[in-house]
Design a protein around this motif. Structure first.
Motif, PDB file in Angstrom:
ATOM      1  N   THR A  28       1.091  -0.967  -0.138  1.00  0.00           N
ATOM      2  CA  THR A  28      -0.150  -0.332  -0.141  1.00  0.00           C
ATOM      3  C   THR A  28       0.827   1.552  -0.500  1.00  0.00           C
ATOM      4  O   THR A  28       0.619   2.370  -0.506  1.00  0.00           O
ATOM      5  CB  THR A  28      -0.469   0.190   1.304  1.00  0.00           C
ATOM      6  N   GLN A  31       2.367   1.835  -3.506  1.00  0.00           N
ATOM      7  CA  GLN A  31       1.589   2.209  -4.656  1.00  0.00           C
ATOM      8  C   GLN A  31       1.144   3.682  -4.536  1.00  0.00           C
ATOM      9  O   GLN A  31       1.227   4.200  -5.383  1.00  0.00           O
ATOM     10  CB  GLN A  31       0.212   1.003  -4.478  1.00  0.00           C
ATOM     11  N   HIS A  32       0.824   4.370  -2.881  1.00  0.00           N
ATOM     12  CA  HIS A  32       0.459   5.589  -2.491  1.00  0.00           C
ATOM     13  C   HIS A  32       1.468   6.473  -1.750  1.00  0.00           C
ATOM     14  O   HIS A  32       0.994   7.398  -2.025  1.00  0.00           O
ATOM     15  CB  HIS A  32      -0.908   4.867  -1.806  1.00  0.00           C
ATOM     16  N   VAL A 103      -7.019  11.571  -3.236  1.00  0.00           N
ATOM     17  CA  VAL A 103      -6.899  10.508  -2.542  1.00  0.00           C
ATOM     18  C   VAL A 103      -7.359   9.351  -1.914  1.00  0.00           C
ATOM     19  O   VAL A 103      -7.148   7.902  -2.048  1.00  0.00           O
ATOM     20  CB  VAL A 103      -6.081  11.002  -0.691  1.00  0.00           C
ATOM     21  N   GLY A 104      -8.709   9.792  -1.440  1.00  0.00           N
ATOM     22  CA  GLY A 104      -9.788   8.220  -1.578  1.00  0.00           C
ATOM     23  C   GLY A 104     -10.415   7.460  -2.887  1.00  0.00           C
ATOM     24  O   GLY A 104     -10.074   6.763  -2.908  1.00  0.00           O
ATOM     25  N   VAL A 107      -8.142   5.312  -5.049  1.00  0.00           N
ATOM     26  CA  VAL A 107      -7.809   4.110  -4.125  1.00  0.00           C
ATOM     27  C   VAL A 107      -7.969   2.917  -5.107  1.00  0.00           C
ATOM     28  O   VAL A 107      -7.052   2.171  -5.500  1.00  0.00           O
ATOM     29  CB  VAL A 107      -8.477   4.316  -2.608  1.00  0.00           C
ATOM     30  N   LEU A 108      -9.064   2.938  -4.949  1.00  0.00           N
ATOM     31  CA  LEU A 108      -9.475   0.975  -5.695  1.00  0.00           C
ATOM     32  C   LEU A 108     -10.016   2.156  -6.730  1.00  0.00           C
ATOM     33  O   LEU A 108      -9.726   1.094  -8.486  1.00  0.00           O
ATOM     34  CB  LEU A 108     -11.100   1.433  -5.393  1.00  0.00           C
ATOM     35  N   LYS A 134      -5.752  -1.255   1.514  1.00  0.00           N
ATOM     36  CA  LYS A 134      -5.669  -0.256   1.057  1.00  0.00           C
ATOM     37  C   LYS A 134      -6.731   0.887   1.973  1.00  0.00           C
ATOM     38  O   LYS A 134      -6.046   2.058   2.630  1.00  0.00           O
ATOM     39  CB  LYS A 134      -5.669   0.077   0.034  1.00  0.00           C
ATOM     40  N   LEU A 135      -7.810   0.790   2.497  1.00  0.00           N
ATOM     41  CA  LEU A 135      -8.986   1.167   3.163  1.00  0.00           C
ATOM     42  C   LEU A 135      -8.715   1.945   4.367  1.00  0.00           C
ATOM     43  O   LEU A 135      -8.364   2.775   4.575  1.00  0.00           O
ATOM     44  CB  LEU A 135      -9.955   1.014   2.762  1.00  0.00           C
ATOM     45  N   LEU A 138      -4.379   3.722   4.740  1.00  0.00           N
ATOM     46  CA  LEU A 138      -5.124   5.115   4.283  1.00  0.00           C
ATOM     47  C   LEU A 138      -5.779   6.283   5.046  1.00  0.00           C
ATOM     48  O   LEU A 138      -5.210   7.240   5.485  1.00  0.00           O
ATOM     49  CB  LEU A 138      -5.546   4.701   2.804  1.00  0.00           C
ATOM     50  N   PHE A 189     -12.763  10.954   2.624  1.00  0.00           N
ATOM     51  CA  PHE A 189     -11.934   9.534   2.101  1.00  0.00           C
ATOM     52  C   PHE A 189     -12.978   8.495   2.221  1.00  0.00           C
ATOM     53  O   PHE A 189     -12.849   8.150   0.921  1.00  0.00           O
ATOM     54  CB  PHE A 189     -10.974   8.916   3.164  1.00  0.00           C
ATOM     55  N   ALA A 193     -13.729   6.542  -1.462  1.00  0.00           N
ATOM     56  CA  ALA A 193     -12.765   5.358  -1.704  1.00  0.00           C
ATOM     57  C   ALA A 193     -14.539   4.757  -2.557  1.00  0.00           C
ATOM     58  O   ALA A 193     -14.697   3.858  -3.796  1.00  0.00           O
ATOM     59  CB  ALA A 193     -12.873   4.600  -0.469  1.00  0.00           C
TER      60      ALA A 193
END
Length: 332
Positions: A28, A31-32, A103-104, A107-108, A134-135, A138, A189, A193
């Motif tokens: 995570t 990736q972010h 940011v949110g 994510v997916l 991930k969720l 973050l 966030f 998401a």
């Protein structure tokens, strides 16, 4: 000739072992990290500005505002920093929405849009671990950063609150408190998401996040927040400066007459006091009208912070849980 039969050796378990959570955390981060680094730079720049400006304001308040109601305080402190403080607080209102959108939402949505989530699931990271890893990580990161930033803004705003320039329950500063700012950031966030999971495209998910957050924030400020606790009633004209007046009206003979604003008030004043040096309240009181107000006292700032933070936290958990459920049910 006799053939010897050897017992078959058991085949090794070909099933993939789930990736440990600590490795999922590392994935995570990898990736972010660009989004998190951008968030750190953005909030860091704002924090530096608030810190440097706050130091100067605290110094000027200490030298100019004793007492806070003095003319010197109004000229050399409030007049000097007031407009800037309003602009800063209005700008900071948009920070949670920007975090949720940039940011949110991706994510997916980014992996669903490009299809790279399929590769992740073949590496021992199931869809459930992929979504939770991930969720949750973050969400914790952005909430922690928002909590620290909210505490810094509260320190920055102390001189204005002490001078009576910033009402504690006003929308301009209430959303930026330690608890409310962190809760709104987490909610933004979670909204982002969920929007990314539903739409599966980054740019439309960003737009949907901004729209949904704006609607929720406006509904809370205009309709919901004033009902967290039962407002107090008074007919006294000398309300404290920290009070948040929810509604005002006039009565006559113990019965409702008309609201304390609008065409009915204007018409009544024109009838009874067409040319008078008295205030509207004083003029109407001479003709049997009584002014009433329902208000929330400034002492309810922290109870309101915790109430708002509590229901926003519950909403965020619900939205994240719904996102994880959608990933498990629909992402295949």
């Amino acid at each position: 000739m006799t053939a010897l039969t050897m017992p078959a050796r058991p085949k090794p378990d070909a099933r993939l072992r789930p990736v440990p959570w600590r490795r999922m955390a590392w994935v995570t981060w990898r990736q972010h990290r660009a989004a998190l680094a951008g968030l750190a730079v953005f909030l860091g720049a704002l924090a530096v500005y608030l810190w440097l400006s706050g130091l100067q304001m605290h110094h000027d308040y200490a030298t100019a505002c004793h007492p806070a109601s003095s003319l010197n305080c109004a000229i050399n402190f409030t007049g000097r920093y007031g407009i800037t403080a309003v602009i800063v607080s209005i700008f900071l209102q948009a920070v949670p929405a920007l975090i949720g959108a940039f940011v949110g939402a991706p994510v997916l949505a980014r992996e669903l849009e490009t299809g790279t989530f399929r590769y992740a699931w073949t590496q021992g990271i199931g869809r459930l671990r992929w979504a939770i890893g991930k969720l949750v990580l973050l969400a914790v990161a952005v909430t922690a950063a928002a909590t620290a930033f909210g505490a810094l803004f509260s320190w920055y705003n102390q001189p204005f609150a002490a001078a009576g320039y910033a009402m504690p329950l006003s929308t301009r500063v209430f959303d930026l408190g330690e608890v409310a700012f962190a809760a709104w950031t987490l909610a933004a966030f979670a909204i982002g998401a969920l929007a990314g999971m539903l739409i599966r495209r980054v740019v439309p998910a960003i737009a949907a996040t901004l729209a949904a957050y704006a609607g929720l924030a406006l509904a809370t400020a205009l309709y919901l927040r004033e009902h967290y606790m039962t407002p107090l009633l008074t007919s006294k004209l000398n309300l404290p400066d920290s009070a948040w007046i929810v509604s005002q009206w006039y009565t006559k003979g113990g019965k409702f007459a008309f609201p304390a604003r609008g065409s009915q008030l204007f018409g009544t004043l024109q009838h009874f006091c067409p040319a008078s040096n008295l205030s509207p309240m004083q003029c109407l009181s001479q003709h049997g009208y009584t002014w009433w107000a329902s208000y929330q006292p400034g002492s309810r700032f922290w109870p309101f912070q915790w109430i708002e933070g509590g229901w926003l936290l519950a909403l965020s958990v619900l939205l994240i849980a719904a996102t994880v459920w959608l990933v498990r049910r629909r992402a295949a």
